[in-house]
Design an enzyme around this catalytic site. Sequence first.
Site, short mmCIF file in Angstrom:
data_model
loop_
_atom_site.label_atom_id
_atom_site.label_comp_id
_atom_site.label_asym_id
_atom_site.label_seq_id
_atom_site.Cartn_x
_atom_site.Cartn_y
_atom_site.Cartn_z
CE LYS A 1 -2.87 2.71 3.16
NZ LYS A 1 -3.88 2.73 4.23
CG ASN B 1 -6.48 0.42 11.79
OD1 ASN B 1 -6.92 0.04 12.87
ND2 ASN B 1 -5.20 0.42 11.56
#
Lengths: 67, 255
Positions: B96, B205
Amino acid sequence: MKVLLNGELVQLPEQVLFVSDVLKHYEIHDKVVVVEVNGEILTKLEHQSTRLADKDKIEIVHFVGGG
Amino acid sequence: MLKIGSLSFQSRLLLGTGKYPSFEIQKEAVEVSEAEILTFAVRRMNIFESSQQNFLEQLDTNKYTLLPNTAGAKTAAEAVRIAKLAKASGLCDMIKVEVIGCDKTLLPDPIETLKATQELVKEGFIVLPYTSDDVVLARKLQEAGCHAVMPGASPIGSGQGIINPVNLNFIIEQAVVPVIVDAGIGSPGDAALAMELGADGVLLNTAVSAAKDPVKMAKAMKLAIEAGRLGYEAGRIEKKRYATASSPKEGMSIG
């Protein structure tokens, strides 16, 4: 020899010669770590064949929680 | 089925591994989320205190695909270095790309993100750049050969949800690779909306890790993403200004 290990100047014991010895010395040889010596990223296989020298700059990194 | 590069996944939820109250809660949250892709950050190891616990050690890494991020990088060069460090672990080929350009908003640096993406594609990584909701940049990242684009819904950890659904729609419309909405999701409703808009996945998250009950929220997010995806596939009705009766007008026994 003296090396710069994760930003700290460290005196390594005499018997520590290779990257794999450093990992054993700090008892992290069983963990998932990646080692960089003087800006060169090593593969796992290279841990055993990479001999260290005085003033080497060693970075040991691992994975931590993140998003 | 979510396909990213050569990899396929059943789950469309990608879960971050930061800031959980405990490893036990995190383990359970990961389990019930049914996520198959977990993100991690790469950091210096505290070797002088190696007894510290690490979440990765408690994880069956055969069961999950690791998606390390380049968080901490402010330039393309730094991001490329972190990506290479991550790959040298031998555990993952995915990365990422996260190059932050502003400490206050944590918005990505578009120019450095594009440069890092170009370089990492060349190096053979499976590249998933975190980007803003900029439509043109998303297109350029695709042209650079990235394997998914990951536009933020709103600033990282802000929980504001999707603040620009119009741009997100444009990004999805033009997409030739999966679009994964990353960052800013606050509630299951936000995640469902992202999926209803046609996103291929959601990465979150804080919405789970900082919820009052992270395990329950992990389950809620899983269900929301499934519901949103089903809704998208089913095709929602057009919005109309006036009512349309659901019951027949004929055969009424009144009057």
